[in-house]
Write a protein that holds these residues in place. Sequence first.
Motif, short mmCIF file in Angstrom:
data_model
loop_
_atom_site.label_atom_id
_atom_site.label_comp_id
_atom_site.label_asym_id
_atom_site.label_seq_id
_atom_site.Cartn_x
_atom_site.Cartn_y
_atom_site.Cartn_z
N ASN A 80 -56.63 -68.51 8.83
CA ASN A 80 -56.33 -67.11 9.10
C ASN A 80 -55.90 -66.41 7.82
OD1 ASN A 80 -55.55 -64.66 10.16
ND2 ASN A 80 -53.98 -65.49 11.51
N PHE A 81 -56.70 -65.44 7.35
CA PHE A 81 -56.36 -64.67 6.16
C PHE A 81 -55.85 -63.27 6.52
CE2 PHE A 81 -59.62 -67.61 4.34
CZ PHE A 81 -58.78 -68.29 3.49
N GLY A 82 -55.52 -63.06 7.77
CA GLY A 82 -55.02 -61.76 8.21
C GLY A 82 -56.14 -60.80 8.53
N ILE A 83 -56.87 -60.37 7.51
CA ILE A 83 -58.01 -59.45 7.73
C ILE A 83 -59.18 -60.19 8.35
CG2 ILE A 83 -57.38 -57.85 5.88
CD1 ILE A 83 -59.52 -59.27 4.15
N SER A 84 -59.17 -61.51 8.24
CA SER A 84 -60.26 -62.33 8.78
C SER A 84 -59.71 -63.67 9.22
CB SER A 84 -61.35 -62.52 7.72
OG SER A 84 -60.81 -63.17 6.60
N GLY A 113 -44.28 -68.46 14.88
CA GLY A 113 -43.03 -68.41 14.11
C GLY A 113 -43.18 -68.75 12.65
N LYS A 114 -44.29 -69.41 12.25
CA LYS A 114 -44.53 -69.74 10.85
C LYS A 114 -45.00 -68.48 10.11
CE LYS A 114 -43.90 -74.21 11.53
NZ LYS A 114 -42.75 -74.95 10.97
N LYS A 115 -44.65 -68.39 8.82
CA LYS A 115 -45.03 -67.21 8.02
C LYS A 115 -45.58 -67.65 6.67
CE LYS A 115 -41.37 -64.39 10.14
NZ LYS A 115 -42.26 -63.50 10.91
N CYS A 116 -46.64 -66.96 6.23
CA CYS A 116 -47.25 -67.24 4.94
C CYS A 116 -47.57 -65.93 4.23
CB CYS A 116 -48.55 -68.05 5.11
SG CYS A 116 -48.35 -69.65 5.92
N PHE A 117 -47.82 -66.02 2.93
CA PHE A 117 -48.25 -64.84 2.19
C PHE A 117 -49.70 -64.54 2.54
CE2 PHE A 117 -44.84 -66.08 -0.90
CZ PHE A 117 -44.12 -64.89 -0.83
N GLN A 118 -50.06 -63.25 2.51
CA GLN A 118 -51.45 -62.84 2.63
C GLN A 118 -51.74 -61.81 1.56
OE1 GLN A 118 -52.83 -60.51 5.94
NE2 GLN A 118 -50.86 -59.49 6.25
N CYS A 119 -53.03 -61.64 1.26
CA CYS A 119 -53.44 -60.71 0.20
C CYS A 119 -54.00 -59.41 0.77
CB CYS A 119 -54.49 -61.36 -0.69
SG CYS A 119 -53.91 -62.82 -1.58
N THR A 125 -48.52 -60.35 -1.72
CA THR A 125 -47.11 -60.51 -1.34
C THR A 125 -46.86 -60.12 0.11
OG1 THR A 125 -46.58 -58.27 -2.15
CG2 THR A 125 -46.32 -60.11 -3.71
N GLY A 126 -47.92 -59.81 0.85
CA GLY A 126 -47.76 -59.43 2.25
C GLY A 126 -47.43 -60.62 3.12
N THR A 127 -46.86 -60.37 4.29
CA THR A 127 -46.50 -61.43 5.23
C THR A 127 -47.52 -61.54 6.35
OG1 THR A 127 -44.11 -61.24 4.85
CG2 THR A 127 -44.79 -62.16 6.96
N LEU A 128 -47.92 -62.77 6.65
CA LEU A 128 -48.83 -63.04 7.76
C LEU A 128 -48.14 -63.97 8.75
CD1 LEU A 128 -51.67 -62.81 9.04
CD2 LEU A 128 -52.33 -64.82 7.70
N ASN A 129 -48.11 -63.57 10.01
CA ASN A 129 -47.55 -64.41 11.07
C ASN A 129 -48.62 -65.38 11.55
OD1 ASN A 129 -44.91 -63.15 11.28
ND2 ASN A 129 -45.97 -61.38 12.14
N CYS A 130 -48.37 -66.67 11.36
CA CYS A 130 -49.34 -67.69 11.75
C CYS A 130 -49.45 -67.77 13.28
CB CYS A 130 -48.93 -69.05 11.19
SG CYS A 130 -48.78 -69.07 9.40
N GLU A 131 -50.61 -68.22 13.75
CA GLU A 131 -50.87 -68.26 15.19
C GLU A 131 -51.30 -69.65 15.63
OE1 GLU A 131 -52.50 -63.66 15.61
OE2 GLU A 131 -53.92 -65.32 15.62
N GLY A 132 -51.06 -69.96 16.90
CA GLY A 132 -51.56 -71.19 17.49
C GLY A 132 -51.09 -72.43 16.74
N ASN A 184 -47.29 -70.64 -0.10
CA ASN A 184 -48.55 -70.39 -0.79
C ASN A 184 -48.42 -69.26 -1.82
OD1 ASN A 184 -48.24 -68.45 1.25
ND2 ASN A 184 -50.45 -68.27 1.62
N SER A 185 -47.44 -69.40 -2.70
CA SER A 185 -47.28 -68.44 -3.79
C SER A 185 -48.21 -68.85 -4.92
CB SER A 185 -45.82 -68.41 -4.26
OG SER A 185 -45.40 -69.71 -4.60
#
Length: 207
Positions: A80-84, A113-119, A125-132, A184-185
């Motif tokens: 999951n890259f957020g936009i895709s 509940g997990k969170k990663c950086f997204q572009c 530096t954006g935040t992406l909420n992980c799913e599943g 994932n910095s």
Amino acid sequence: MHLLTLICGIVLLSKAHTLRCYECLPGASGTCQDKAIECPLPGQQCAALRLTSYAGGSKLAEVNTKSCALAQECVDGSINFGISKTVISSKCCNSELCNNQFAPVPSKSIPNGKKCFQCNGKDCTGTLNCEGTEDHCISAKVTTGGESITLKGCASKLVCSHESTTMAGAAGAELSCCQGNYCNSASSTSAGLLLLVAPLVSLVALS
């Protein structure tokens, strides 16, 4: 005579452990035709794999395949890259020609509940909420048109830890996974990735 019997027994035993499965590899049209084949390796199962790509919440592409596979190649997960997002679902079985159906359509996933950086462009530096089942963070770098594009997001453990040579010759990408919120910095720990995903990452970057 005993030696001949032993040799025949070994040959027949080896044959008995090899399944016949349907093979269905999509062509240029995106569709495929079932063909019964004998698995080349003992211990392989019959498998069906579905790869579904989403962009902006809408389905972008879907690829269904059938073939023989080892047990460790039967994985379910997503990147999951957020936009895709690309979702991998598979179904494996151990009886003759049992992969007569495609892999199931993946169910809708919810934030875990997990969170990663997204572009967003060059800003990663954006935040992406992980799913599943996405419990790892991922970084990817693809080169298209002479330009290098960085993608960051979430990925499932099975996708990150499993290596496959199914499409080793396909267009690749630099990929790495790590575990822990926002890990994932700029520096991430490399891990094996399902090589089949690499061309999909390129597809996402080009879309």
